[in-house]
Design a protein around this motif. Sequence first.
Motif, PDB file in Angstrom:
ATOM      1  N   ASP A   1      50.015  41.898  33.231  1.00  0.00           N
ATOM      2  CA  ASP A   1      49.873  40.884  32.141  1.00  0.00           C
ATOM      3  C   ASP A   1      48.480  41.206  31.493  1.00  0.00           C
ATOM      4  O   ASP A   1      48.565  41.347  30.330  1.00  0.00           O
ATOM      5  CB  ASP A   1      49.761  39.343  32.985  1.00  0.00           C
ATOM      6  N   LEU A   2      47.429  41.471  32.244  1.00  0.00           N
ATOM      7  CA  LEU A   2      46.031  41.894  31.686  1.00  0.00           C
ATOM      8  C   LEU A   2      46.447  43.170  30.730  1.00  0.00           C
ATOM      9  O   LEU A   2      45.787  43.076  29.515  1.00  0.00           O
ATOM     10  CB  LEU A   2      45.243  42.006  32.673  1.00  0.00           C
TER      11      LEU A   2
ATOM     12  N   GLU B   1      47.980  42.440  27.529  1.00  0.00           N
ATOM     13  CA  GLU B   1      47.098  41.463  26.661  1.00  0.00           C
ATOM     14  C   GLU B   1      46.024  42.342  26.013  1.00  0.00           C
ATOM     15  O   GLU B   1      45.759  41.956  24.846  1.00  0.00           O
ATOM     16  CB  GLU B   1      46.561  40.331  27.574  1.00  0.00           C
TER      17      GLU B   1
ATOM     18  N   ASN C   1      47.610  43.984  23.437  1.00  0.00           N
ATOM     19  CA  ASN C   1      48.212  43.154  22.163  1.00  0.00           C
ATOM     20  C   ASN C   1      46.707  42.758  21.257  1.00  0.00           C
ATOM     21  O   ASN C   1      46.920  42.745  20.101  1.00  0.00           O
ATOM     22  CB  ASN C   1      48.688  41.924  22.948  1.00  0.00           C
ATOM     23  N   THR C   2      45.950  42.433  22.030  1.00  0.00           N
ATOM     24  CA  THR C   2      44.538  41.874  21.520  1.00  0.00           C
ATOM     25  C   THR C   2      44.086  43.199  20.333  1.00  0.00           C
ATOM     26  O   THR C   2      43.689  42.817  19.337  1.00  0.00           O
ATOM     27  CB  THR C   2      43.609  41.458  22.389  1.00  0.00           C
TER      28      THR C   2
ATOM     29  N   GLY D   1      46.359  43.390  17.614  1.00  0.00           N
ATOM     30  CA  GLY D   1      46.691  42.472  16.743  1.00  0.00           C
ATOM     31  C   GLY D   1      45.448  42.259  15.814  1.00  0.00           C
ATOM     32  O   GLY D   1      45.095  41.935  14.738  1.00  0.00           O
ATOM     33  N   ASN D   2      44.129  42.453  16.381  1.00  0.00           N
ATOM     34  CA  ASN D   2      42.834  42.566  15.673  1.00  0.00           C
ATOM     35  C   ASN D   2      42.860  43.623  14.506  1.00  0.00           C
ATOM     36  O   ASN D   2      42.305  43.401  13.471  1.00  0.00           O
ATOM     37  CB  ASN D   2      41.739  42.727  16.639  1.00  0.00           C
TER      38      ASN D   2
ATOM     39  N   ARG E   1      44.900  44.048  12.646  1.00  0.00           N
ATOM     40  CA  ARG E   1      45.507  43.577  11.403  1.00  0.00           C
ATOM     41  C   ARG E   1      44.577  42.793  10.375  1.00  0.00           C
ATOM     42  O   ARG E   1      44.794  42.575   9.146  1.00  0.00           O
ATOM     43  CB  ARG E   1      46.557  42.431  11.535  1.00  0.00           C
TER      44      ARG E   1
ATOM     45  N   LYS F   1      49.074  42.265   7.197  1.00  0.00           N
ATOM     46  CA  LYS F   1      50.193  41.621   7.919  1.00  0.00           C
ATOM     47  C   LYS F   1      51.299  42.394   7.900  1.00  0.00           C
ATOM     48  O   LYS F   1      52.203  42.334   8.639  1.00  0.00           O
ATOM     49  CB  LYS F   1      50.813  40.202   7.025  1.00  0.00           C
TER      50      LYS F   1
ATOM     51  N   ILE G   1      53.253  44.091  14.861  1.00  0.00           N
ATOM     52  CA  ILE G   1      52.997  44.434  16.135  1.00  0.00           C
ATOM     53  C   ILE G   1      54.069  43.733  17.020  1.00  0.00           C
ATOM     54  O   ILE G   1      54.577  42.648  16.943  1.00  0.00           O
ATOM     55  CB  ILE G   1      51.728  44.196  16.774  1.00  0.00           C
ATOM     56  N   SER G   2      54.598  44.371  17.909  1.00  0.00           N
ATOM     57  CA  SER G   2      55.617  43.823  18.827  1.00  0.00           C
ATOM     58  C   SER G   2      54.847  42.855  20.074  1.00  0.00           C
ATOM     59  O   SER G   2      53.681  43.220  20.350  1.00  0.00           O
ATOM     60  CB  SER G   2      56.522  45.158  19.748  1.00  0.00           C
ATOM     61  N   VAL G   3      55.719  42.415  20.932  1.00  0.00           N
ATOM     62  CA  VAL G   3      55.163  41.780  22.088  1.00  0.00           C
ATOM     63  C   VAL G   3      55.041  43.248  23.108  1.00  0.00           C
ATOM     64  O   VAL G   3      55.525  44.139  22.913  1.00  0.00           O
ATOM     65  CB  VAL G   3      56.024  40.726  22.813  1.00  0.00           C
ATOM     66  N   PRO G   4      53.751  42.762  24.066  1.00  0.00           N
ATOM     67  CA  PRO G   4      53.641  44.054  24.733  1.00  0.00           C
ATOM     68  C   PRO G   4      54.735  44.253  25.870  1.00  0.00           C
ATOM     69  O   PRO G   4      55.458  43.611  26.354  1.00  0.00           O
ATOM     70  CB  PRO G   4      52.396  43.627  25.443  1.00  0.00           C
TER      71      PRO G   4
END
Lengths: 149, 126, 741
Positions: free
Chosen positions: A86-87, A90, A93-94, A97-98, A100, A105, A109-112
């Motif tokens: 999970d970590l 994340e 992803n973080t 996401g950052n 962006r 936009k 990005i996809s889900v991990p």
Amino acid sequence: MLTEAEIKTFIDGAIHYFAVSARQPVAVGSPYLITDGTPTVHEYTGVIAISGRRNGAVCFTAPRSMLMVLLMRMNETDTSETNMKDLIGEVANTISGNARRDFGKEFVISVPTVMETEGGKFRPPVTARPFIIPLNWRSHSAKLIVCLE
Amino acid sequence: MNAVRPLKLMIVDDSNIIRRRIERSQQIERLSVVGSAANGREAIDLFDRTDPDVVTMDLTMPEMDGIECVEHLVAKKPQVLILVVSALADKATAVEAIRKGANGFLCKPFTDRQLNDALAELLQDV
Amino acid sequence: MKSSFNWSRAQRSPTLFGAALLVFALSVLWPGFRLAGRLDDTTAALRLVSEQRRQAEVVAGALVSVRDRLESFGYVDEPLGEVRNGVAELDGLLRTLSADTSNAGTFSTSPGRAIQGAEALRADVGVLEQSWADYRKALVPISAFQGVPYADSEAAGVQLNEAGRVLAQEARKAIVAARKQGPLLAAALGKVSTALEAESTRLSSYLRLLMLAALVGAVTLGVGLVYFLIARRRQAALLADAQRQTNDILQTVKEGLLLLDGKGRIGATHSGSMLRLFKRESIAGISFEDLLKPIVPAKTLQTAMRFVEVLWSERTKENLVKSINPLQEVEVSFDTGAGQETRWLEFDFHRVKSQGKLVNLLVSVNDVTPRVRLARELAESREKAQSQVDTLLGVLHVNPQQLRSFLSDSDAAMKMVNAMLREPAREESAFRRKLDSIFRQIHSIKGEAAALGLGTVESRAHEFEDALKEARERPSLSGGDFLPLVVKLDDLFTHLGSIGDLVSRLAQLNYGPGGGSEETEEAGAPAAAARATIAAAAAPPPTPIRADDPISQTLSQLIEHVARDRGKRARLVAEGLGEVPAAYRRAVKDIAVQAVRNALVHGIEAPDFRERSGKQAIGSIKVGFRSEGPNGFRLVIEDDGAGISLRKIREAAVNRGILTSEDAARLESKQLLSLLFRSGFSTQEVTDEDAGRGVGMNVIAELVKELNGRVGVSTGEGRYTRFTIVLPSVAASALATEDVA
């Protein structure tokens, strides 16, 4: 091909993540390229697929020991394998996401996706030369693999 | 101003760690966590069962993403307060979320303090 | 910008004034009017009472008159009439005074109301009524008398008749009663009269007070009115002033300012530059959407309108709104008639609230085109540097065989650089070591690229060196500082890859696939290099080659290029370079390139200077390589130039703080010359692409060290400089560079 500013975005993202979430700075090693073959990865790899304006992937790979300590630094008592995966997802992803903030936009990005990559190699989904950003945190080493075309 | 009315908090995030972290770190006395969901679809089910007043909402999630979920929740209960907690740091996304009815935006990664400040700001008019 | 002018006060003033006027009227004029009415009533009552005050006396007198006349048989009708009149008058008075006249009209005078309004007066009038009632009883038989009181008979003459006798009797009784009741009645009347006078005085003093209050009130109101008028004029003046200032500001500010109302329409107030920014005649009254629509793509418009929508929603907090403005750099394009003109605008939004309510959005617009253009130009120039045209031109001039060898060597060097970057490092010193090693690799790529005339590669390598130098000068180093290097390395990889592709495409164009290759490829060399070989086998050499082996070719081309650039003339005298064992080929080439470059830049003088010194105009650079059997190999590079000035070395060493001037003076020539091999040492002041970074010599020293060899230098000022490099036999050498590649 990635520009300096673009890679800087990811490096800054990694530094920011550790400074905020783990309250301990991460030391960035000198980045390098993978010129032939595939990057070597650690036990777990979180992969974020990138589409839209850029195509490729941003991956965060780290050894189990590092994830364990990272979880503890975040006051997470449950250091099960599930939480480690999970970590790692994340973190990937973080940081993606950052990015962006700078890429906008259209940087989709996809889900991990989390992979167990113990002792293995990771084949990035595109042909671009992957940039490897080594991250040294406490006594552990992890890598951010940025592979965009 | 009714400062003591207790409020119900629902946490939506696909990461278990983040869900637990928010639950653990939030220190606003009036808020009590009524449940957490791992994607938009689960969030809507949980919302119907628990009727929360405040929601923390991730955006990048499987099944149903956060923006869509915000839209659904606001349609169900216009006065619900939604704090978007996401790594997506671009402004267009923030505008979109707020336009759909979110009330605040907290960018991941966040410190406990940032989380509490964001929640407090969200609740200051309630 | 907040609305600082307090509208509420200005709006409240006239309302307040009107209310004050109304209150004044109600509280002063109405009671005054009522009071005046009462005063009037009281005065009328007083007048009535005063008129009747003497009535009791008159009646008493009439009674006596009646009695007397009856006795003298006089005419009694006159006093009787007086009695009757008195009774009627007093009856009338009392009727008037005790009448309940509260229903009487406000504007009519009513004495009764004066009595009814005062408790004390009512009591006094009660006493009066009682007193009159008593008195009246005695008077009634007299006033009621009708007819003649006398009887006229022959017998008795004039006598009182029956009625006359009764009347006389009643008159006597009435006189008695009048004596008793008359003063009482008079007293009661007097009392009522006094009370009425007192009431009248009281009322008039009230009225006076009221009038005084009215006067004060009127003066106050008057003053208030004057103040209000002045204030209004001042406000109007201020407002006009503010308006003028606003207009002045709006006309002169560079940034565009406009106000949006709740319907998204642009207000009449906007800055003059707004029209210029949007190239419109007028913008007042149109909507924000209409303003943007013709100049931005639909997607941008959608984002903009969504954001504006969010701004109007009051539940969105100010901080949040500010942080999410997506219109900080918007590309807009105008149709100028002669084509599209692209500009970049920066929008900033402020909410304007009045009395806590959001009334307007203040939008400021800035033209940030110059800023954006600059950034774009930088990016473009970068891209231009990557353009294939230059590359193509460069490639066409290079001997394909050399190009092949260059591409393969460079590929190895770049991989080496990458390997160095990759080596884990956490400490400062490790990072610094990396920089030095990388520098040598890049420098050798640059040297060879310059020799081949590959300007695009050379300029990239030069930029790379600049970045390295910049990193080296940092007080502290960390991994992030290597980022520009990796990006440049990536760029270099891509660029050399594209050269490889280009070469292979050219080869295919000319001769099709399947062209022969005269040499076997080294393991790990890129396919591009293999394809370059194809071109090498077929394409005629575009430049004259004076020696057969690739090293000599490279060196003579280097001399040609550098000499041309620097206005010098020199020739290569090569010896035994074809016999360099494969294991040393790369190292020898790198060393020779650096040494020859140094010789040309620092050693060989300008042709006219040489002629004046009695030398041949064309300088000579000898590069010799020979085997010394078990002792290994000897590489000698010698030029017949100016030699090395020991004085310059001393000066440079002192200037760079490496030596004190005393130490410099003491050092022998051999020790001084060894300084040349130090990293970063150069006697040249200006850095350029050919030499003068103080790297060339250092690179030689490092390369030789890696091969476990030795390097020596000897010089004769004004005559020659000679580098002698001794390399161990191949078996004894640890070929570090090949391992890494």
